[in-house]
Every structure is written in structure tokens, then in C-alpha cells.
Design a protein around this motif. Sequence first.
Motif, PDB file in Angstrom:
ATOM      1  N   UNK A  17       0.818  -1.204   0.000  1.00 43.67           N
ATOM      2  CA  UNK A  17       0.000   0.000   0.000  1.00 43.67           C
ATOM      3  C   UNK A  17       0.858   1.263   0.000  1.00 43.67           C
ATOM      4  N   UNK A  18       1.925   1.277   0.804  1.00 39.29           N
ATOM      5  CA  UNK A  18       2.818   2.438   0.830  1.00 39.29           C
ATOM      6  C   UNK A  18       3.471   2.666  -0.525  1.00 39.29           C
ATOM      7  N   UNK A  19       3.941   1.593  -1.177  1.00 35.79           N
ATOM      8  CA  UNK A  19       4.580   1.721  -2.484  1.00 35.79           C
ATOM      9  C   UNK A  19       3.575   2.242  -3.522  1.00 35.79           C
ATOM     10  N   UNK A  24       1.655   6.233  -7.085  1.00 39.66           N
ATOM     11  CA  UNK A  24       0.308   6.525  -7.604  1.00 39.66           C
ATOM     12  C   UNK A  24      -0.191   5.406  -8.527  1.00 39.66           C
ATOM     13  N   UNK A  25      -0.161   4.181  -8.006  1.00 39.09           N
ATOM     14  CA  UNK A  25      -0.639   3.007  -8.739  1.00 39.09           C
ATOM     15  C   UNK A  25      -2.038   2.627  -8.271  1.00 39.09           C
ATOM     16  N   UNK A  40      -4.192   4.380  -3.723  1.00 40.36           N
ATOM     17  CA  UNK A  40      -3.761   4.809  -2.393  1.00 40.36           C
ATOM     18  C   UNK A  40      -3.089   6.179  -2.445  1.00 40.36           C
ATOM     19  N   UNK A  41      -3.437   7.035  -1.502  1.00 39.63           N
ATOM     20  CA  UNK A  41      -2.848   8.364  -1.398  1.00 39.63           C
ATOM     21  C   UNK A  41      -1.936   8.484  -0.192  1.00 39.63           C
ATOM     22  N   UNK A  54      -7.559   6.920   0.127  1.00 41.04           N
ATOM     23  CA  UNK A  54      -7.465   6.476  -1.261  1.00 41.04           C
ATOM     24  C   UNK A  54      -8.524   7.177  -2.097  1.00 41.04           C
ATOM     25  N   UNK A  55      -8.272   7.238  -3.393  1.00 38.55           N
ATOM     26  CA  UNK A  55      -9.226   7.816  -4.345  1.00 38.55           C
ATOM     27  C   UNK A  55      -9.858   6.660  -5.113  1.00 38.55           C
ATOM     28  N   UNK A  56     -11.187   6.691  -5.244  1.00 29.28           N
ATOM     29  CA  UNK A  56     -11.847   5.662  -6.038  1.00 29.28           C
ATOM     30  C   UNK A  56     -11.962   6.125  -7.485  1.00 29.28           C
TER      31      UNK A  56
END
Length: 71
Positions: A17-19, A24-25, A40-41, A54-56
Motif C-alpha cells: 500500500x505504501x509503495x 500513484x498506482x 492509495x494516497x 485512497x481515491x476511487x
Amino acid sequence: MSAPAYRPIACADHERLEFAALTRQWLDLTVDGTGVRLMPLDVYARDGAEWLDARDEAGETRTIRLDRVSF
């Protein structure tokens, strides 16, 4: 009614999640049993739990407790 006690996720999942946040994957995840695609932001700790901002795909920002997420 309070939320159940936080259960830490596996270190490898946390790193993934951090990566994804750093690069910005988009990730295909399951949140509370429902499949979702999220970017994930940020991953952070607050109030004795770890959280994901996170952005959906609709562009909405969501805040999700990490023990509700599975890969």
C-alpha cells in the motif's frame, strides 16, 4: 457502539500500500467483502489503528481502516 479492536495487517501488505501511494498506482482491493479499484494516497496511524486514504474511480476520497482491506 465502538469499532472492534484493530488487527494489524501483514507487513508485506502494508508495504504494498505504501509503495502504491508513492508511485500513484491503482490497486484492485477488497474492502468489507466488496471488490474496489483504489489509488492509495496515504497510509498512516491514528487512534491505535492504521488507515488508508485512497481515491476511487469516481474521484471520491475514502478513508479506510487497514484491517478492513484484503488483497
